[in-house]
Design a protein around this motif. Structure first.
Motif, PDB file in Angstrom:
ATOM      1  N   HIS A   1       0.826  -1.217   0.000  1.00 57.25           N
ATOM      2  CA  HIS A   1       0.000   0.000   0.000  1.00 57.25           C
ATOM      3  C   HIS A   1       0.852   1.256   0.000  1.00 57.25           C
ATOM      4  CE1 HIS A   1      -3.943  -1.750   0.000  1.00 57.25           C
ATOM      5  NE2 HIS A   1      -3.519  -2.659   0.897  1.00 57.25           N
ATOM      6  N   THR A   2       1.988   1.240   0.664  1.00 58.77           N
ATOM      7  CA  THR A   2       2.876   2.410   0.684  1.00 58.77           C
ATOM      8  C   THR A   2       3.535   2.580  -0.684  1.00 58.77           C
ATOM      9  OG1 THR A   2       3.323   1.915   2.987  1.00 58.77           O
ATOM     10  CG2 THR A   2       4.784   3.508   1.943  1.00 58.77           C
ATOM     11  N   LEU A   3       4.074   1.448  -1.210  1.00 55.50           N
ATOM     12  CA  LEU A   3       4.814   1.548  -2.478  1.00 55.50           C
ATOM     13  C   LEU A   3       3.892   1.842  -3.664  1.00 55.50           C
ATOM     14  CD1 LEU A   3       7.302  -1.433  -1.959  1.00 55.50           C
ATOM     15  CD2 LEU A   3       7.887   0.988  -2.033  1.00 55.50           C
ATOM     16  N   SER A   4       2.630   1.383  -3.555  1.00 59.20           N
ATOM     17  CA  SER A   4       1.708   1.610  -4.676  1.00 59.20           C
ATOM     18  C   SER A   4       1.392   3.099  -4.847  1.00 59.20           C
ATOM     19  CB  SER A   4       0.427   0.806  -4.488  1.00 59.20           C
ATOM     20  OG  SER A   4      -0.223   1.244  -3.323  1.00 59.20           O
ATOM     21  N   LYS A   5       1.540   3.884  -3.770  1.00 57.49           N
ATOM     22  CA  LYS A   5       1.320   5.334  -3.867  1.00 57.49           C
ATOM     23  C   LYS A   5       2.342   5.957  -4.809  1.00 57.49           C
ATOM     24  CE  LYS A   5      -0.730   5.907   0.668  1.00 57.49           C
ATOM     25  NZ  LYS A   5      -0.448   6.274   2.051  1.00 57.49           N
ATOM     26  N   PHE A   6       3.506   5.321  -4.880  1.00 60.81           N
ATOM     27  CA  PHE A   6       4.579   5.837  -5.751  1.00 60.81           C
ATOM     28  C   PHE A   6       4.754   4.945  -6.988  1.00 60.81           C
ATOM     29  CE2 PHE A   6       5.578   6.628  -1.306  1.00 60.81           C
ATOM     30  CZ  PHE A   6       5.557   8.005  -1.281  1.00 60.81           C
ATOM     31  N   SER A   7       3.767   4.073  -7.214  1.00 61.78           N
ATOM     32  CA  SER A   7       3.808   3.118  -8.337  1.00 61.78           C
ATOM     33  C   SER A   7       5.094   2.291  -8.327  1.00 61.78           C
ATOM     34  CB  SER A   7       3.693   3.851  -9.677  1.00 61.78           C
ATOM     35  OG  SER A   7       2.521   4.597  -9.709  1.00 61.78           O
ATOM     36  N   SER A   8       5.528   1.923  -7.135  1.00 58.33           N
ATOM     37  CA  SER A   8       6.787   1.167  -7.004  1.00 58.33           C
ATOM     38  C   SER A   8       6.547  -0.204  -6.396  1.00 58.33           C
ATOM     39  CB  SER A   8       7.787   1.950  -6.137  1.00 58.33           C
ATOM     40  OG  SER A   8       7.911   3.256  -6.548  1.00 58.33           O
ATOM     41  N   GLU A   9       5.429  -0.854  -6.709  1.00 60.21           N
ATOM     42  CA  GLU A   9       5.106  -2.162  -6.145  1.00 60.21           C
ATOM     43  C   GLU A   9       6.197  -3.187  -6.435  1.00 60.21           C
ATOM     44  OE1 GLU A   9       3.188  -0.405  -8.136  1.00 60.21           O
ATOM     45  OE2 GLU A   9       1.078  -0.463  -7.577  1.00 60.21           O
ATOM     46  N   GLY A  10       6.910  -2.984  -7.492  1.00 60.78           N
ATOM     47  CA  GLY A  10       7.969  -3.923  -7.874  1.00 60.78           C
ATOM     48  C   GLY A  10       9.097  -3.989  -6.861  1.00 60.78           C
ATOM     49  N   LEU A  11       9.170  -2.978  -6.013  1.00 57.46           N
ATOM     50  CA  LEU A  11      10.245  -2.976  -4.998  1.00 57.46           C
ATOM     51  C   LEU A  11       9.847  -3.739  -3.730  1.00 57.46           C
ATOM     52  CD1 LEU A  11      11.391   0.756  -5.251  1.00 57.46           C
ATOM     53  CD2 LEU A  11      12.590  -1.239  -6.114  1.00 57.46           C
ATOM     54  N   LEU A  12       8.616  -4.282  -3.746  1.00 51.73           N
ATOM     55  CA  LEU A  12       8.116  -4.934  -2.517  1.00 51.73           C
ATOM     56  C   LEU A  12       9.049  -6.055  -2.042  1.00 51.73           C
ATOM     57  CD1 LEU A  12       5.802  -5.082  -0.439  1.00 51.73           C
ATOM     58  CD2 LEU A  12       4.735  -6.799  -1.881  1.00 51.73           C
ATOM     59  N   GLY A  13       9.487  -6.907  -2.942  1.00 51.48           N
ATOM     60  CA  GLY A  13      10.346  -8.043  -2.574  1.00 51.48           C
ATOM     61  C   GLY A  13      11.619  -7.586  -1.888  1.00 51.48           C
ATOM     62  N   SER A  14      12.299  -6.608  -2.495  1.00 52.38           N
ATOM     63  CA  SER A  14      13.570  -6.166  -1.902  1.00 52.38           C
ATOM     64  C   SER A  14      13.333  -5.435  -0.580  1.00 52.38           C
ATOM     65  CB  SER A  14      14.338  -5.283  -2.892  1.00 52.38           C
ATOM     66  OG  SER A  14      13.574  -4.145  -3.198  1.00 52.38           O
ATOM     67  N   ALA A  15      12.250  -4.635  -0.490  1.00 52.22           N
ATOM     68  CA  ALA A  15      11.975  -3.898   0.754  1.00 52.22           C
ATOM     69  C   ALA A  15      11.721  -4.861   1.913  1.00 52.22           C
ATOM     70  CB  ALA A  15      10.775  -2.982   0.558  1.00 52.22           C
ATOM     71  N   VAL A  16      10.895  -5.862   1.630  1.00 53.73           N
ATOM     72  CA  VAL A  16      10.567  -6.840   2.680  1.00 53.73           C
ATOM     73  C   VAL A  16      11.807  -7.645   3.068  1.00 53.73           C
ATOM     74  CG1 VAL A  16       9.296  -8.978   3.124  1.00 53.73           C
ATOM     75  CG2 VAL A  16       8.119  -7.033   2.125  1.00 53.73           C
ATOM     76  N   ALA A  17      12.535  -8.142   2.081  1.00 54.29           N
ATOM     77  CA  ALA A  17      13.702  -8.995   2.360  1.00 54.29           C
ATOM     78  C   ALA A  17      14.761  -8.240   3.158  1.00 54.29           C
ATOM     79  CB  ALA A  17      14.286  -9.514   1.049  1.00 54.29           C
ATOM     80  N   LEU A  18      15.047  -7.008   2.740  1.00 57.03           N
ATOM     81  CA  LEU A  18      16.085  -6.248   3.459  1.00 57.03           C
ATOM     82  C   LEU A  18      15.646  -5.928   4.891  1.00 57.03           C
ATOM     83  CD1 LEU A  18      17.376  -3.845   0.658  1.00 57.03           C
ATOM     84  CD2 LEU A  18      18.609  -5.729   1.733  1.00 57.03           C
ATOM     85  N   SER A  19      14.364  -5.554   5.046  1.00 55.46           N
ATOM     86  CA  SER A  19      13.867  -5.258   6.410  1.00 55.46           C
ATOM     87  C   SER A  19      14.000  -6.480   7.304  1.00 55.46           C
ATOM     88  CB  SER A  19      12.404  -4.841   6.383  1.00 55.46           C
ATOM     89  OG  SER A  19      12.200  -3.840   5.461  1.00 55.46           O
ATOM     90  N   LEU A  20      13.600  -7.616   6.753  1.00 60.63           N
ATOM     91  CA  LEU A  20      13.629  -8.845   7.566  1.00 60.63           C
ATOM     92  C   LEU A  20      15.061  -9.299   7.842  1.00 60.63           C
ATOM     93  CD1 LEU A  20      10.716 -10.938   5.993  1.00 60.63           C
ATOM     94  CD2 LEU A  20      10.837 -10.109   8.335  1.00 60.63           C
TER      95      LEU A  20
END
Lengths: 404, 239
Positions: free
Chosen positions: B53-72
């Protein structure tokens, strides 16, 4: 004279502003049992923990075999302490380990023995102290007495030279107390260790003691044999012995030995003779049936003797199993006494109690009579009577069954 | 620290420690796995949901995998795993050793010439140091799987973009930072929990059962604070 195995010289210990020990001296002889008695909170356990090295004394010397423990290197100190074992007041068994593993623990951690050798050693020691088929049970599944025995087995499995017992009978019922004391005495004979027993159980502890040390007012106020302790006549000994005597006397309706000492001359002048009745097998009865059984037998005898019209007299309890009577009558017929005592025994509720049938032991009651003026004092009188035990009444197992 | 190092060295140099280490690996590692996996799963799902939902505001849904993986992998994995293990195994360690202290079992070890640090603490430290990185890895993997479920299967992010994002962004330095943190947390939290239990008779203001409960509570609270403090310190050092 042989070097004491443990010697405490001028040992002091303080917790904050509270002084627990102030210049305590103690000698423990090799192969002997030393009992330390004292009131609750007197510092008995602290003294024992200082010996075991669980607490450091603030000052003073603790000598093992004549050598101050603090002057030894760490390795030498460890070697000395390896000869010492400790049985805790609450057993301190590992509740997550079985009885077998608890006993095996010091062997597994301190020796290079194989699992088979450890198992053999543990089973042997458990058998020696009558613990069979409990190896796979956890401490919570064992009775208090069994837990004590497991703790004792653990304390003995490394074959120590010295065993320290901290209140080994605390929280046990009278029968188990006697069993534990008998166990200590028996193990001491079998394993030949030197024992230090901290307790406030009197006079039971005196049965197992070779030496008695009294901890009072932050120091060892008395050390000697149990006989010396009983005879020292000091205020301290009186306090300890009379507290127990008072209870027994109250139960039996008799006066104490110290009262006999005080009234001896008056009684000697007025009585016709002396009668002493002693339960010869008291030690066996205590071991197998408990101290209460001895008390019940004595109570039954005192009741019957008191009721017999021709044998009036004043009774004194000399110790847990001996009664002395200053007779008012001169009739000292042995056959009459035999009858009186037989009646007393058969009337005792103890022999009618079904619970004790299987534990029943053969009992011999020794009794002796002496004319007046046979002795100058109480001790002389007792010695005379003991040397002149004229008759014995034996209650054998078969007879007891009939009586029951 | 001296307490921990002497316990650790004592256990490492004792050949009889292995059995106890295996036992504590089971206590810390195996028994904590379900709760760690559960928390990892939901953490990943929440991250996937919020991240989408945050990334979709910037049309950057494709970064979801890297954002989640790095955070975890960098932060949430080591921290949350450590907190969960402290909650389950650490408090139990503090309470168990506290009870052993109160019931004179530790004194009994001394009288049996068994070093309590080597016997009780050392094997736990070794087991924790071995378990924490593995549990953290489980947490990370299941967390990423949880994020995949919400992001890809539920919200329609492209599966290939999600996975390639992870492949392209996660480097060895990220994984090693996570492993370093989990090792440090494992050592420190186990040390704190054991120390609180071991010093029950000195540290607690109340005797008996209340003393043990105080030790267990302190073990958890101090461990959590230390986890967050060292997380910041290690992150600032590694970045």
């Amino acid at each position: 004279m042989e070097q004491p195995i443990i010697q405490l010289k001028n040992v002091s210990k303080q917790f904050g502003s509270k002084t627990v020990l102030a210049g305590a001296d103690l000698t423990v002889e090799k192969g002997k049992t030393t009992v330390i008695i004292g009131k609750s909170g007197a510092g008995k356990s602290v003294l024992l923990k200082c010996i075991a090295g669980l607490m450091e004394a603030d000052s003073g010397e603790i000598l093992f075999g004549g050598v101050d423990i603090h002057q030894l290197s760490r390795r030498e100190r460890d070697a000395k302490k390896r000869k010492l074992s400790y049985m805790f007041q609450n057993n301190a068994l590992f509740d997550s380990l079985t009885a077998f593993d608890n006993v095996a623990l010091p062997l597994r951690e301190n020796t290079k023995l194989s699992a088979r050798e450890i198992a053999q050693k543990v089973e042997a020691i458990l058998k020696k102290i009558d613990l069979v088929d409990i190896g796979d049970k956890y401490p919570s599944e064992l009775s208090g007495g069994m837990q004590k025995r497991v703790a004792l087995a653990r304390a003995l499995v490394m074959e120590p030279d010295i065993v320290l017992f901290d209140e080994p009978t605390a929280g046990l019922d009278p029968i188990r107390k006697n069993t534990v004391f008998a166990l200590i005495e028996h193990s001491q004979k079998v394993f030949s260790f030197s024992a230090v027993v901290v307790t406030h159980e009197l006079p039971d502890a005196l049965y197992v003691a070779d030496q008695v040390a009294v901890l009072d007012d932050k120091r060892i106020a008395f050390q000697g044999t149990p006989l010396e302790f009983e005879q020292c006549g000091g205020e301290l000994a009186k306090t300890f012995l009379e507290s127990d005597e008072a209870l027994k006397n109250m139960m039996l309706g008799l006066k104490s030995k110290s009262e006999l000492r005080e009234q001896f001359n008056r009684l000697q002048a007025k009585c016709a003779g002396w009668l002493m009745v002693s339960l010869s097998s008291h030690a066996t009865i205590v071991e197998r049936m408990g101290k209460i059984a001895v008390q019940a037998i004595m109570l039954a005898m005192v009741e019957v003797i008191g009721e017999a019209p021709s044998f009036r007299g004043e009774g004194f309890l000399m110790n847990s199993h001996t009664v002395m009577i200053a007779l008012e009558t001169g009739d000292l017929d042995d056959e009459a006494w035999r009858q009186t005592i037989a009646t007393a025994l058969h009337r005792s509720k103890y022999f009618q109690a079904a619970t004790y049938r299987e534990h029943f032991v053969d009992i011999t009651i020794l009794y002796a009579t002496l004319p007046k003026d046979a002795a100058q004092d109480v001790d002389g009188l007792q010695a005379h009577l003991e040397n002149n035990l004229s008759m014995a009444y034996e209650l054998k197992r078969s007879e007891s069954k009939e009586a029951v | 620290m001296i307490f921990g190092v002497s316990a650790l060295l004592g256990a490492l140099y004792t050949d009889r420690s292995l059995r106890k280490v295996i036992q504590y690996l089971y206590e810390i590692g195996v028994k904590c796995t379900p709760v760690v996996c559960l928390v990892g799963w939901f953490t990943g799902m929440v991250l996937g949901l919020q991240g989408y939902h945050t990334l979709s505001k910037f049309s950057s849904e494709g970064l979801l995998g890297s954002a989640v993986a790095l955070s975890l992998i960098r932060e949430l994995g080591p921290v949350l795993t450590a907190i969960m293990v402290v909650g389950q195994a650490g408090s139990a360690m503090g309470a168990e050793i506290g009870v052993q202290r109160n019931s004179e079992q530790i004194d009994a070890l001394n009288t049996m010439h068994i070093n309590p640090l080597t016997f009780l603490i050392g094997p736990r430290l070794i087991a924790a140091i071995c378990s924490f990185p593995i549990l953290t890895a489980f947490f990370d993997l299941i967390g990423i799987w949880g994020a995949y479920v919400t992001g890809v299967l539920m919200l329609g992010v492209d599966s290939g973009i999600f996975i390639s994002g992870i492949e392209n962004s996660v480097g060895w330095e990220d994984v090693s930072s996570g492993i370093t943190k989990s090792l440090v947390f494992g050592f420190l939290t186990t040390l704190i929990c054991c120390y609180q239990g071991y010093q029950t008779h000195i540290k607690s203001t109340a005797p008996g059962a209340r003393g043990v409960s105080q030790s267990a509570t302190r073990a958890v609270v101090y461990s959590c604070v230390i986890i967050l403090l060292f997380d910041y310190m290690i992150t600032s050092f590694l970045l």
